[in-house]
Design an enzyme around this catalytic site. Structure first.
Site, short mmCIF file in Angstrom:
data_model
loop_
_atom_site.label_atom_id
_atom_site.label_comp_id
_atom_site.label_asym_id
_atom_site.label_seq_id
_atom_site.Cartn_x
_atom_site.Cartn_y
_atom_site.Cartn_z
N SER A 79 0.82 -1.22 0.00
CA SER A 79 0.00 0.00 0.00
C SER A 79 0.85 1.26 0.00
O SER A 79 0.65 2.16 -0.83
CB SER A 79 -0.93 0.00 1.22
OG SER A 79 -0.18 0.08 2.43
N ASP A 80 1.79 1.38 0.94
CA ASP A 80 2.52 2.64 1.05
C ASP A 80 3.54 2.82 -0.06
O ASP A 80 3.85 3.95 -0.45
CB ASP A 80 3.16 2.81 2.43
CG ASP A 80 4.09 1.69 2.81
OD1 ASP A 80 4.13 0.66 2.12
OD2 ASP A 80 4.79 1.83 3.84
N CYS A 81 4.05 1.71 -0.61
CA CYS A 81 4.96 1.82 -1.76
C CYS A 81 4.20 2.36 -2.97
O CYS A 81 4.70 3.24 -3.69
CB CYS A 81 5.59 0.47 -2.07
SG CYS A 81 6.55 -0.21 -0.70
N GLU A 131 3.42 6.11 -2.22
CA GLU A 131 4.53 7.05 -2.41
C GLU A 131 4.88 7.18 -3.90
O GLU A 131 5.26 8.26 -4.36
CB GLU A 131 5.74 6.61 -1.60
CG GLU A 131 5.53 6.62 -0.09
CD GLU A 131 5.21 7.99 0.49
OE1 GLU A 131 5.37 9.00 -0.22
OE2 GLU A 131 4.76 8.05 1.65
#
Length: 669
Positions: free
Chosen positions: A401-403, A406
């Protein structure tokens, strides 16, 4: 609450425009020099010697020894990571562990070193000085030694493969485990179910038994050692519930059906082969990838997937003369590239070389996005991967999710920059798919998981069998993942106000509500993937401001006040890794450039850039910059599963640079 801006007797002199611009230019040139030929940035993510030791073991078992030059570099790495007391630890600043030291010792012996050679001799001396020595090695260590016939399987708590045959609706079915844990235990259960034992050459097994234990191996009551654990290695003790489960499974082992065992082994093998194929034979990590190689070898020494799987392990290799040959726990290509691009996007009127570097990185992100769905993913307990980005270059196809968030934030920052010329911007469909992917990882509480939505309840953590790691049984809702996802989705909504993404507005609102509920009484937030409170506060402020939460909002103001309270006398910020272990903020004795970058980027979202604390922070940060434009490597800055600290080596380069670029932009340059 309003942040104070009163004079401080320790205030540094006002930063000059020339100093900021000079620092910015040097940082820019240094970052550009780190870009790889493929267009990405990637720094080594430093953990420990465990994967290297396991790789030596696997290549020995499967008959694929290292060359002499490779052995020299491997020994070099064991040398530079050995502590002065002879041990090896969990991470670069860790005290010694029986687990890591024992595996390192065995690996060195498999490489041909003598027990009298300095590295193994000092390691073995440390092991023998520990209460109960190797007998008390944690469960994973017992297992790896059992694979080499150096620990009797009677000393292992049972991991029967039949667990994977249980009805999938059960709340404790392994499909509900955190994906790394699930993949590791698929292989452990298979090898345990087979009672696999490798054959070591030339009497080495008997020699190692004598060296490790000193006692007569045949006289050791291994069954009595199932629950014995070295205190130095325990982060999560065996709970009474888990002990009861272990005892039930031990009883099951004495009566299990051979036919049912074979069926379970077949199911585990099916999932493992699938994982190897869809991950391009890398596995989700080298930890499970190495175990999967052993599964294939134990099944058939000529298994058609074995050779590509062994080759896949080598994609995790990292080596240089200074620190030798080792294996990283993960590749951070997308992660590092996304942050560098967001940093560069702060720059006004970037030079032509910056625009060229940005376009090469943009092309990398285009290649790294997953644009084809995984085949038959649901029957293999996977979630949809379409539209996501992995932590790495995307080849192993485990997006996060956070990759993805970003990466999406980086793309949108580039597209909005008035002076950035992007050769081939993403089609709108691919940006929509990225947003959809991020949304698919939101949990019911409004927070975001990593690889998957949360599948299991808190009770599963009571049966965590790893002992050395915490919070590793289920996906959670993480402060950082939620913040990154919120920032990207809010940025997407701002860029495309007439979007047609179902549920986007509600998801953003729930994420904000989740973050509000996680704030601690002192105004801070506790992180999970970085160290720790400082890292979480940076992410929270950044995301809430992107979601248009006002500067005078009480949450934002109280986070800023917490950061101001924890500024060190020299103007920097520094948090010690033991904050993660103790669940409370613990100051580092030295200011850290990475944490100072995090704190400054949060504060400039809330305070005027000429606030006395911000001036002092930037003043300290400039004094630490090297002539090359880099900043010095300092303490560990990342963490996973509570106890495993990491050194993200590019964090020291791009987070301070990002903070400097931000200030230069605020100054109108």
């Amino acid at each position: 609450m309003t942040v104070s801006n009163k004079d401080d007797p320790q205030d540094s002199a006002l930063l000059t425009r020339e100093a900021i611009l000079g620092s910015s230019r040097r940082a820019q040139q240094y970052l550009l020099s780190l870009q790889k030929t493929e267009g990405d940035w990637e720094g080594e993510m430093v953990w420990c010697s465990m994967i290297l030791a396991q790789a030596v073991i696997v290549r020995t078992i499967t008959g694929h020894p290292y060359t002499e030059s490779e052995k020299r570099l491997i020994v070099r790495h064991f040398s530079v990571t050995q502590a002065t007391d002879g041990s090896w630890g969990m991470h670069p600043e860790s005290p010694g562990y029986v687990f890591f030291t024992t595996l390192a010792y065995v690996a060195l012996r498999l490489l041909g070193l003598s027990p009298q050679d300095d590295l193994p001799a000092r390691g073995l001396s440390w092991i023998h000085a520990q209460p109960q020595g190797v007998k008390a090695i944690p469960t994973w260590g017992k297992f790896w030694l059992a694979l080499l016939d150096l620990y009797d399987y009677r000393g292992l708590n049972s991991v029967p493969p039949e667990l994977f045959l249980l009805p999938e609706w059960l709340p404790f079915h392994p499909r509900r485990y955190y994906c790394h844990t699930r993949q590791i235990y698929l292989a452990i259960a298979y090898l345990f179910g087979l009672r696999f034992r490798a054959e070591l050459p030339d009497g080495l097994r008997d020699s190692l038994r004598q060296e490790l234990y000193g006692d007569e191996y045949a006289q050791i009551d291994f069954a009595a050692l199932r629950h014995l654990l070295a205190p130095s290695d325990v982060y999560v003790p065996i709970t009474p519930l888990l002990r009861g489960v272990y005892d039930l499974l031990a009883a099951y082992e004495s009566v299990h059906s051979k036919a049912l065992r074979n069926k379970a082994l077949g199911l585990c093998l099916k999932h493992i082969v699938y994982e190897q194929k869809v991950s391009n034979y890398q596995g989700i990590s080298p930890v499970s990838g190495l175990l999967n190689c052993l599964v294939l070898f134990a099944t058939d020494k000529q298994h058609p997937e074995l050779a590509p799987s062994l080759a896949g392990i080598e994609t995790w290799r990292w080596q240089d003369e200074e620190e030798g040959l080792r294996y990283v726990g993960a590749h951070s290509n997308t992660w590092d590239t996304a942050f560098v691009l967001q940093a560069l996007a702060e720059m006004r009127a970037p030079a032509p070389e910056v625009n060229g570097a940005v376009n090469r990185a943009h092309a990398f992100l285009a290649r790294a996005q997953i644009v084809d769905e995984l085949p038959d993913y649901q029957s293999h307990w996977r979630d949809s991967a379409l539209g996501g980005w992995c932590f790495s270059d995307g080849r192993h196809r485990w997006p996060v999710s956070d990759c993805a968030a970003e990466a999406l934030s980086a793309l949108l920052s580039l597209y909005e920059h008035p002076d950035m010329s992007i050769d081939r911007p993403f089609e709108r469909l691919r940006l929509d798919q990225a947003a959809d992917f991020i949304l698919s990882r939101q949990n019911a509480d409004g927070g975001f998981g990593t690889y998957e939505r949360r599948r299991g309840g808190k009770l599963l953590e009571k049966v965590n069998p790893s002992e050395m790691f915490g919070q590793c049984m289920t996906e959670l809702s993480y402060i950082e993942c939620t913040s990154s996802s919120l920032a990207a989705l809010a940025h997407y909504r701002k860029r495309f106000p007439s979007h047609t993404i179902t549920g986007l507005n509600g998801a953003i609102a729930r994420a904000v509500t989740f973050l509000r509920a996680q704030q601690l009484k002192d105004g801070s937030f506790q992180g999970f993937w970085g160290i720790n409170y400082t890292y979480a506060c940076f992410h929270v402020v950044r995301s809430l401001r992107m979601a248009e939460v006002a500067v005078d909002d009480g949450l934002v103001q109280s986070v800023a006040q917490w950061l101001l309270t924890h500024q060190k006398p020299d103007g920097g910020w520094g948090e010690h890794y033991t904050s993660c272990l103790g669940g409370r903020y613990i100051e580092h004795e030295q200011s850290q450039v990475v944490m100072t970058g995090w704190a400054l980027m949060a504060l400039v979202e809330v305070c005027p850039h000429d606030h006395v604390a911000i001036r002092r922070g930037y003043g300290w940060l400039l004094t630490q910059q090297l002539e090359s434009g880099a900043w010095p490597r300092q303490a560990v800055n990342g963490v996973f599963f509570g106890a495993a600290m990491l050194d993200y080596r590019l964090y020291h380069s791009y987070f301070p640079a990002w903070a400097i670029f931000r200030l230069a932009r605020l100054l109108g340059e």
